[in-house]
Motif scaffolding. Structure first.
Motif: not given
Length: 259
Positions: A27-33, A38-50
């Motif tokens: 966040a100190s560099h880019s809040p958007q990043l 967070a979105g990438v981590l959620l996709v990875i986590g969802t894929s692991l469960v699926m």
């Protein structure tokens, strides 16, 4: 089983240590990043469960979700979990508000990490030791400890004291989760285990929503101290409810409904 529950709780807290610290740095560099990460981590986590092999489990009975609410023990755990969510929701607002008052909202990252550190350490200790007290007593103790440790936060702004108090308060969180799992294992019939957990998660999220809403309004009007006091009140309310209905969680007790 006790150690497995503790391991689950500790690993969850480890992610809560790393997540806020990474978020603060990003966040100190880019809040958007940070949002993208967070979105990438959620996709990875969802894929692991699926793609994880399905585990054998007892099929849920028809109406299992409604049946959970017929047990006084499970209703008590649900209500207590709503209070826990209220506390967490208030902290979600209160800690960044306190950090913003002191100069930078991004500094809330290390505040949340301190909370999670205390939780992880307590969970690790609890998981490697034999307990002589019942899960119900430990559950009540965790709520009392959480309320007492959070109450001084409203009046403290010194960074070192904030860390000490948050680590201390965090020491209640993983034990609270472990005891909740153990109590569900005792009072939720096997064919209703998934439904019981669904209610607990839903109750906690409802509490988080309410805590965030209330603390946000209070922080906007009166400052972070009142939002943090709301978090302590959530823990205190949970302790009061468990203390007054603890007979429903008597050692060796069974679900009160006839399943």
């Amino acid at each position: 089983m006790h150690t497995a529950y503790a391991l689950d709780a500790v690993l969850t807290e480890v992610t809560k240590i790393c997540g806020p610290l990474i978020a603060a740095a990003v966040a100190s560099h880019s809040p958007q990043l940070g949002v993208i990460a967070a979105g990438v981590l959620l996709v990875i986590g969802t894929s692991l469960v699926m793609f994880h092999p399905r585990a054998d489990r007892t099929p849920a009975a028809s109406g299992a979700g409604r049946g959970v609410l017929t047990s006084s023990a499970l209703r008590l755990l649900l209500t207590a979990n709503v209070c826990a969510g209220l506390c967490l929701g208030a902290l979600t607002v209160g800690l960044p508000a306190r950090a913003a008052e002191e100069g930078s909202a991004a500094d809330a990252g290390w505040l949340f990490a301190s909370l999670a550190l205390g939780s992880a350490l307590a969970g690790a200790k609890l998981g490697t030791r034999y307990r002589t007290v019942s899960s119900a007593t430990s559950y009540l103790t965790a709520f009392v400890w959480l309320a007492l440790a959070l109450a001084p936060l409203a009046a403290v702004s010194t960074p070192s004291l904030l860390v000490i108090l948050l680590v201390s308060a965090g020491a209640a969180l993983a034990p609270m989760t472990i005891c909740l799992f153990e109590l569900l294992n005792t009072y939720a019939p096997r064919h209703m285990a998934v439904a019981a957990m669904m209610w607990m998660v839903a109750g906690e999220e409802l509490g988080i929503a309410a805590g965030t809403l209330v603390a946000g309004a209070l922080a906007q009007q009166d400052g972070a101290w009142l939002a943090l006091l709301t978090a302590a009140a959530g823990g205190a309310l949970g302790a009061l409810i468990i203390a007054t209905r603890k007979a429903d969680l008597a050692p060796g007790g069974k679900p009160t409904a006839d399943y």
